[in-house]
Motif scaffolding. Sequence first.
Motif, PDB file in Angstrom:
ATOM      1  N   THR A   1       0.806  -1.217   0.000  1.00  0.00           N
ATOM      2  CA  THR A   1       0.000   0.000   0.000  1.00  0.00           C
ATOM      3  C   THR A   1       0.841   1.270   0.000  1.00  0.00           C
ATOM      4  O   THR A   1       1.981   1.284   0.446  1.00  0.00           O
ATOM      5  N   MET A   2       0.231   2.311  -0.502  1.00  0.00           N
ATOM      6  CA  MET A   2       0.826   3.643  -0.489  1.00  0.00           C
ATOM      7  C   MET A   2      -0.291   4.581  -0.069  1.00  0.00           C
ATOM      8  O   MET A   2      -1.312   4.688  -0.758  1.00  0.00           O
ATOM      9  N   SER A   3      -0.145   5.227   1.063  1.00  0.00           N
ATOM     10  CA  SER A   3      -1.247   6.016   1.608  1.00  0.00           C
ATOM     11  C   SER A   3      -1.594   7.203   0.714  1.00  0.00           C
ATOM     12  O   SER A   3      -0.740   7.749   0.008  1.00  0.00           O
ATOM     13  N   GLU A   4      -2.854   7.605   0.764  1.00  0.00           N
ATOM     14  CA  GLU A   4      -3.303   8.750  -0.025  1.00  0.00           C
ATOM     15  C   GLU A   4      -2.585  10.026   0.411  1.00  0.00           C
ATOM     16  O   GLU A   4      -2.277  10.891  -0.418  1.00  0.00           O
ATOM     17  N   ASN A   5      -2.305  10.144   1.706  1.00  0.00           N
ATOM     18  CA  ASN A   5      -1.584  11.315   2.199  1.00  0.00           C
ATOM     19  C   ASN A   5      -0.180  11.391   1.600  1.00  0.00           C
ATOM     20  O   ASN A   5       0.304  12.469   1.241  1.00  0.00           O
ATOM     21  N   THR A   6       0.465  10.222   1.498  1.00  0.00           N
ATOM     22  CA  THR A   6       1.802  10.186   0.912  1.00  0.00           C
ATOM     23  C   THR A   6       1.752  10.560  -0.564  1.00  0.00           C
ATOM     24  O   THR A   6       2.593  11.319  -1.060  1.00  0.00           O
ATOM     25  N   LYS A   7       0.768  10.045  -1.270  1.00  0.00           N
ATOM     26  CA  LYS A   7       0.614  10.377  -2.690  1.00  0.00           C
ATOM     27  C   LYS A   7       0.413  11.878  -2.873  1.00  0.00           C
ATOM     28  O   LYS A   7       1.032  12.500  -3.746  1.00  0.00           O
ATOM     29  N   ASP A   8      -0.451  12.456  -2.054  1.00  0.00           N
ATOM     30  CA  ASP A   8      -0.721  13.895  -2.145  1.00  0.00           C
ATOM     31  C   ASP A   8       0.536  14.701  -1.847  1.00  0.00           C
ATOM     32  O   ASP A   8       0.813  15.713  -2.509  1.00  0.00           O
ATOM     33  N   MET A   9       1.287  14.256  -0.842  1.00  0.00           N
ATOM     34  CA  MET A   9       2.507  14.957  -0.467  1.00  0.00           C
ATOM     35  C   MET A   9       3.528  14.927  -1.602  1.00  0.00           C
ATOM     36  O   MET A   9       4.160  15.936  -1.933  1.00  0.00           O
ATOM     37  N   LEU A  10       3.688  13.765  -2.243  1.00  0.00           N
ATOM     38  CA  LEU A  10       4.638  13.638  -3.345  1.00  0.00           C
ATOM     39  C   LEU A  10       4.218  14.489  -4.543  1.00  0.00           C
ATOM     40  O   LEU A  10       5.060  15.119  -5.195  1.00  0.00           O
ATOM     41  N   CYS A  11       2.928  14.505  -4.828  1.00  0.00           N
ATOM     42  CA  CYS A  11       2.422  15.332  -5.930  1.00  0.00           C
ATOM     43  C   CYS A  11       2.727  16.809  -5.686  1.00  0.00           C
ATOM     44  O   CYS A  11       3.126  17.541  -6.604  1.00  0.00           O
ATOM     45  N   GLU A  12       2.545  17.238  -4.450  1.00  0.00           N
ATOM     46  CA  GLU A  12       2.812  18.634  -4.103  1.00  0.00           C
ATOM     47  C   GLU A  12       4.304  18.942  -4.201  1.00  0.00           C
ATOM     48  O   GLU A  12       4.699  19.992  -4.723  1.00  0.00           O
ATOM     49  N   LEU A  13       5.132  18.013  -3.721  1.00  0.00           N
ATOM     50  CA  LEU A  13       6.580  18.217  -3.775  1.00  0.00           C
ATOM     51  C   LEU A  13       7.089  18.321  -5.211  1.00  0.00           C
ATOM     52  O   LEU A  13       7.978  19.116  -5.511  1.00  0.00           O
ATOM     53  N   ARG A  14       6.514  17.518  -6.093  1.00  0.00           N
ATOM     54  CA  ARG A  14       6.991  17.497  -7.481  1.00  0.00           C
ATOM     55  C   ARG A  14       6.734  18.804  -8.222  1.00  0.00           C
ATOM     56  O   ARG A  14       7.318  19.046  -9.278  1.00  0.00           O
ATOM     57  N   LYS A  15       5.901  19.646  -7.667  1.00  0.00           N
ATOM     58  CA  LYS A  15       5.648  20.940  -8.300  1.00  0.00           C
ATOM     59  C   LYS A  15       6.888  21.830  -8.245  1.00  0.00           C
ATOM     60  O   LYS A  15       7.054  22.724  -9.076  1.00  0.00           O
ATOM     61  N   SER A  16       7.754  21.562  -7.254  1.00  0.00           N
ATOM     62  CA  SER A  16       8.937  22.416  -7.087  1.00  0.00           C
ATOM     63  C   SER A  16      10.234  21.635  -6.911  1.00  0.00           C
ATOM     64  O   SER A  16      11.309  22.227  -6.818  1.00  0.00           O
ATOM     65  N   THR A  17      10.133  20.306  -6.865  1.00  0.00           N
ATOM     66  CA  THR A  17      11.301  19.480  -6.553  1.00  0.00           C
ATOM     67  C   THR A  17      11.364  18.270  -7.474  1.00  0.00           C
ATOM     68  O   THR A  17      10.340  17.664  -7.783  1.00  0.00           O
TER      69      THR A  17
END
Length: 226
Positions: free
Chosen positions: A95-111
């Motif tokens: 599993t990969m938590s939805e919170n983790t997915k959201d966090m990674l998506c947000e990070l990829r906007k600038s990183t």
Amino acid sequence: MTAYHNDKSCSVILKEVVKVLIEKNQYKEEEALIICNKFQAKLGCETLDSSTMTIDDLRVQHWEDALQEVRQGDHKKVAMDCYTLWKTRRLQLLTMSENTKDMLCELRKSTRLVLLTNGVGQVQREKIESCGAQQFFDAVVVGGEHAEEKPAPSIFYHCCDLIRVLPGDCVMVGDNLDTDIQGGLNAGLKATIWLNKNPSIIKVSPTPHYTVKSVMEVPDVLKNVK
């Protein structure tokens, strides 16, 4: 890697194998539990020689050896059945938590993000595909597909090259001090962030630049990395 099996899911998988051994192969519960424990022990210390067999062959052999140690006989089919069930359910329950997915998506906007993991290429790629992790990273690197794995600096330099960033501008986030943090230090990365899954541990070596209790804390830490 941000996908995981929790203790409950691992227990569920083994219970399913135990059930099959009892109901379809006439093993006693005690025997079935011993077989599963033996398999787990073999899994924990396995060494793969890819020139002689695949990882699937090796793990079927683990089951066959475990069965043989409990009962003498021809266990090839039962071993294959156990392995197929174990592997299938293991991937399904990754599993990969939805919170983790959201966090990674947000990070990829600038990183720029790279998923770096040690292990046998086939095994790790199957895990990554099963939980859909690749879509959240700019690159995926599996140590077993290269000459050296973490903590060797070369694998970190390779990751930096993939995203066209200097080591001194990269940050390593990981939960393993010996491979993730030591590797980041060996490669001279800008910073290392250790995910400490056991808060009772206070003094550690090697010493990370930052320590977090949850991956959800990483974005805030990155804002303060100097």
